[in-house]
Design a protein around this motif. Sequence first.
Motif, short mmCIF file in Angstrom:
data_model
loop_
_atom_site.label_atom_id
_atom_site.label_comp_id
_atom_site.label_asym_id
_atom_site.label_seq_id
_atom_site.Cartn_x
_atom_site.Cartn_y
_atom_site.Cartn_z
N GLU A 46 0.68 -1.31 -0.12
CA GLU A 46 0.30 0.44 -0.12
C GLU A 46 0.49 1.37 0.17
O GLU A 46 1.85 1.56 0.54
CB GLU A 46 -1.05 -0.17 1.27
N PHE A 47 0.65 2.53 -0.73
CA PHE A 47 0.96 3.07 -0.86
C PHE A 47 0.86 4.30 1.08
O PHE A 47 -0.13 4.64 1.05
CB PHE A 47 0.74 3.88 -2.12
N VAL A 48 2.14 4.87 1.15
CA VAL A 48 1.77 5.44 2.49
C VAL A 48 2.03 6.86 2.28
O VAL A 48 0.81 7.96 2.55
CB VAL A 48 2.45 5.16 3.49
N GLY A 49 2.92 7.00 1.36
CA GLY A 49 2.89 8.64 1.31
C GLY A 49 4.77 9.09 0.33
O GLY A 49 5.26 7.87 -0.31
N ARG A 109 2.21 7.24 -7.23
CA ARG A 109 1.66 6.05 -6.26
C ARG A 109 1.76 4.41 -6.78
O ARG A 109 2.06 4.00 -5.49
CB ARG A 109 0.84 6.33 -6.03
N THR A 110 2.83 4.48 -7.28
CA THR A 110 2.27 3.08 -7.96
C THR A 110 4.15 2.41 -7.79
O THR A 110 5.80 2.84 -8.19
CB THR A 110 1.89 3.12 -8.80
N ALA A 111 4.10 0.85 -7.01
CA ALA A 111 5.38 0.68 -6.60
C ALA A 111 6.00 0.69 -7.69
O ALA A 111 7.83 0.73 -7.83
CB ALA A 111 5.09 -0.70 -5.96
N GLY A 112 5.51 0.13 -8.85
CA GLY A 112 6.15 0.01 -10.33
C GLY A 112 7.01 1.24 -10.49
O GLY A 112 8.68 1.84 -11.53
N ASP A 113 6.52 2.12 -10.80
CA ASP A 113 7.15 3.62 -10.90
C ASP A 113 8.90 4.07 -10.19
O ASP A 113 9.56 5.27 -10.08
CB ASP A 113 6.72 4.97 -10.30
N TYR A 114 9.26 3.40 -8.71
CA TYR A 114 10.46 2.96 -8.14
C TYR A 114 10.99 2.06 -7.83
O TYR A 114 10.41 0.39 -8.33
CB TYR A 114 9.95 2.85 -6.58
N ASP A 115 12.27 2.78 -8.19
CA ASP A 115 13.43 0.81 -8.14
C ASP A 115 14.54 1.09 -7.58
O ASP A 115 15.45 -0.09 -7.75
CB ASP A 115 14.38 1.87 -9.98
N LEU A 116 14.57 1.85 -6.79
CA LEU A 116 15.18 1.31 -5.16
C LEU A 116 14.53 0.86 -4.15
O LEU A 116 14.27 2.35 -3.64
CB LEU A 116 16.33 2.45 -5.32
N TRP A 117 14.84 0.08 -3.67
CA TRP A 117 13.91 -0.26 -2.09
C TRP A 117 15.12 -0.55 -1.58
O TRP A 117 15.93 -1.22 -2.20
CB TRP A 117 12.74 -1.15 -2.97
N GLY A 118 14.26 -0.50 -0.01
CA GLY A 118 15.06 -0.79 1.52
C GLY A 118 14.28 -1.94 1.12
O GLY A 118 13.65 -2.61 0.36
N GLN A 119 14.57 -2.74 2.78
CA GLN A 119 14.63 -4.17 2.97
C GLN A 119 13.19 -3.98 3.37
O GLN A 119 12.27 -5.44 4.18
CB GLN A 119 15.74 -4.87 3.67
N GLY A 120 12.73 -2.96 4.36
CA GLY A 120 11.59 -3.18 5.31
C GLY A 120 12.21 -2.70 6.25
O GLY A 120 12.93 -3.19 7.17
N THR A 121 11.21 -2.25 6.94
CA THR A 121 11.51 -2.52 8.67
C THR A 121 8.95 -2.66 9.66
O THR A 121 9.00 -2.46 8.72
CB THR A 121 11.86 -0.90 9.58
N GLN A 122 9.86 -3.63 10.63
CA GLN A 122 8.15 -4.49 10.94
C GLN A 122 7.84 -2.63 12.16
O GLN A 122 8.50 -2.05 12.46
CB GLN A 122 8.71 -5.54 11.82
N VAL A 123 6.97 -2.55 11.49
CA VAL A 123 5.92 -1.26 13.01
C VAL A 123 4.27 -2.57 12.45
O VAL A 123 3.91 -2.83 12.66
CB VAL A 123 5.14 -0.41 12.00
N THR A 124 4.51 -3.20 14.25
CA THR A 124 3.98 -3.36 15.16
C THR A 124 2.97 -2.28 16.05
O THR A 124 3.59 -2.41 17.06
CB THR A 124 3.98 -4.98 15.95
N VAL A 125 1.58 -2.27 16.20
CA VAL A 125 0.82 -1.80 16.90
C VAL A 125 -0.14 -2.46 18.08
O VAL A 125 -1.01 -3.47 16.70
CB VAL A 125 -0.13 -0.61 16.32
N SER A 126 -0.01 -2.30 19.31
CA SER A 126 -0.50 -3.12 19.95
C SER A 126 -2.38 -2.92 20.26
O SER A 126 -1.62 -1.19 20.74
CB SER A 126 0.05 -4.39 20.61
N SER A 127 -2.93 -3.20 20.57
CA SER A 127 -4.55 -2.36 21.41
C SER A 127 -4.12 -2.29 22.17
O SER A 127 -3.97 -2.79 22.79
CB SER A 127 -5.83 -2.70 20.15
#
Length: 127
Positions: A46-49, A109-127
């Motif tokens: 999902e696109f965040v911004g 806004r589309t992932a295909g328009d971006y050619d360099l990516w990071g590995q990602g970082t996990q965000v977990t929000v508990s209720s």
Amino acid sequence: QERLVESGGGLVQAGDSLRLSCAASGRALDYYTTGWFRQAPGKEREFVGAFSWSGMAALYSDPVKGRFTFSRDDAKNTVYLQMNSLKPEDTAVYFCATTRYWRSDTWYRTAGDYDLWGQGTQVTVSS
């Protein structure tokens, strides 16, 4: 070698804040728009911004508008995503990416328009 590295994710409670970092090497973030995406388990990415190459404009998706803010430190070649008032539905792996379009003012806004990516970082929000 071009590379993006995200950091700053973690486990927080609803209402808390986190600041994610996207550190770049080999590509100057003040020439390319930086986008943020997230992917929750079982869901599509999902696109965040996005944060403009100029540092003068930002685009936020509706789910995060008013809660998330981008900034950049050019000396560190790093873009930040400040996330406030976190909700359980913000739980996902967050990715930063840069476009391939030099100094473009178009919002991508589309992932295909971006050619360099990071590995990602996990965000977990508990209720």
